[in-house]
Design an enzyme around this catalytic site. Structure first.
Site, PDB file in Angstrom:
ATOM      1  CG  HIS A 107      -0.160   0.088   2.534  1.00  0.00           C
ATOM      2  ND1 HIS A 107       0.436  -1.026   3.101  1.00  0.00           N
ATOM      3  CD2 HIS A 107       0.147   1.120   3.353  1.00  0.00           C
ATOM      4  CE1 HIS A 107       1.054  -0.664   4.208  1.00  0.00           C
ATOM      5  NE2 HIS A 107       0.906   0.646   4.396  1.00  0.00           N
ATOM      6  CG  ASP A 109       1.842   4.862   4.792  1.00  0.00           C
ATOM      7  OD1 ASP A 109       1.346   3.719   4.820  1.00  0.00           O
ATOM      8  OD2 ASP A 109       2.992   5.120   5.210  1.00  0.00           O
ATOM      9  CG  HIS A 254       4.996   0.795   2.843  1.00  0.00           C
ATOM     10  ND1 HIS A 254       4.547   1.982   2.327  1.00  0.00           N
ATOM     11  CD2 HIS A 254       4.376   0.645   4.034  1.00  0.00           C
ATOM     12  CE1 HIS A 254       3.692   2.533   3.170  1.00  0.00           C
ATOM     13  NE2 HIS A 254       3.564   1.743   4.217  1.00  0.00           N
ATOM     14  NE  ARG A 269       3.015   5.031   9.756  1.00  0.00           N
ATOM     15  CZ  ARG A 269       2.055   5.772   9.213  1.00  0.00           C
ATOM     16  NH1 ARG A 269       1.543   6.784   9.856  1.00  0.00           N
ATOM     17  NH2 ARG A 269       1.609   5.470   8.003  1.00  0.00           N
TER      18      ARG A 269
END
Ligand code: OGA
Ligand code: MN
Length: 291
Positions: A107, A109, A254, A269
């Site tokens: 996908h 993000d 990713h 993150r």
């Protein structure tokens, strides 16, 4: 500083930079250039606080909020709106962060928003003894290597990106659009810094190619998803504690490999908001947010 490619597919390691120290303009320019040239940068053996991670991230743009409409706010959260803990660590049986367990399908993000994140940065703090690798696929070279007839068929088309909150394969063919964040973006997305065209679809989030009959759209998407997984486009990152990886979400996708549920994995993150519209000439993020 040394820049060492991570694979033939995508990514580079930047050596000789300590993110506890303030970066000179020249050093930052070299890092930014590597980020544009290689789409993923890795800095190993970093020992940084959240504040130091934020200072580095802020050099690339504004921090993205992870609680924008349609995303699930994280309940047990002491970090504020910009920080996401990607972790399976649980307190009282409840994950203390997001994206806790197991495999994740390819996908980009927040592709389902009008303004998908420009970049995502993960800092590895705790890792399991095996698995939990992150796979990155190069969407530039994937686009370039498509058969000519498929390139022509897809040129100028848009694809619907949908998020159903899962991390592995979509479970439904179609979604009630009211309940799921979604947005149609160009299949080939031009990168504002490189000018190159990237294949902006992914198995987890792309539902259909707009304006192409369903059966054909499904068939094309299956072909594209298989294509994106070819080893010539993919780098698999085996994490070490202290790794800081930042990927360009406009030209890579990713995924994550499985790992043991009963071993702790924790990455901190941050995302970078993209102020450029996906389509040149559209309303920029800051203006859209103000309207
Ligand atoms: C993410 C993500 C993959 C991983 O943080 O957006 O997809 O390896 N993480 O945890
Ligand atoms: Mn992700």
């Amino acid at each position: 500083m040394e820049i060492v490619p991570l694979s033939d597919a995508v990514g580079a390691e930047i050596r000789g930079v300590d993110l506890r120290e303030s970066l000179s303009a020249k050093t930052f320019d070299q890092i930014e250039k590597a980020f544009h040239d290689f789409a993923i940068v890795l800095l190993r053996d970093q020992d940084i606080t959240l504040e130091q991670q934020k200072i580095f991230a802020l050099k690339f743009g504004e921090l993205g909020s992870r609680n924008r409409p349609g995303t699930k706010p994280n309940e047990l959260d002491e970090y504020g709106e910009h920080v996401m803990l990607v972790t399976n660590v649980r307190e009282n049986g409840k994950p203390i962060g997001s994206l806790p367990d197991g495999e994740m399908t390819f996908h980009a993000d927040t592709a389902y928003f009008e303004f998908p994140s420009k970049a995502t940065m993960l800092y590895a703090m705790e890792l399991p003894t095996w698995g939990g690798n992150t796979l990155f696929s190069n969407c530039y070279t994937a686009a370039e290597h498509l058969p000519e007839n498929l390139k022509r068929r897809l040129d100028g088309q848009k694809a619907m990106q949908v998020y159903e909150y899962g991390t592995t394969l979509k479970t439904k063919e179609r979604y009630d659009r009211k309940n799921f964040p979604h947005y149609a973006h160009p299949v080939f997305r031009e990168h504002p810094a490189s000018g190159r065209s990237a294949l902006f679809v992914s198995e987890l989030m792309t539902e259909e190619i707009i304006g192409i009959p369903k059966a054909e759209s499904d068939e094309i998407l299956q072909k594209l998803f298989t294509h994106q997984k070819k080893s010539q486009f993919v780098y698999e990152h085996e994490w070490r504690v202290g790794d800081l990886v930042m990927w360009d979400n406009r030209c890579t996708i990713h995924a994550r490999t499985d790992f043991p549920r009963d071993q702790r994995r924790m990455l901190r993150r941050l995302t970078i908001q993209d102020n450029n519209p996906v389509v040149e000439g559209a309303v920029p993020y800051a203006q859209a947010a103000a309207e």
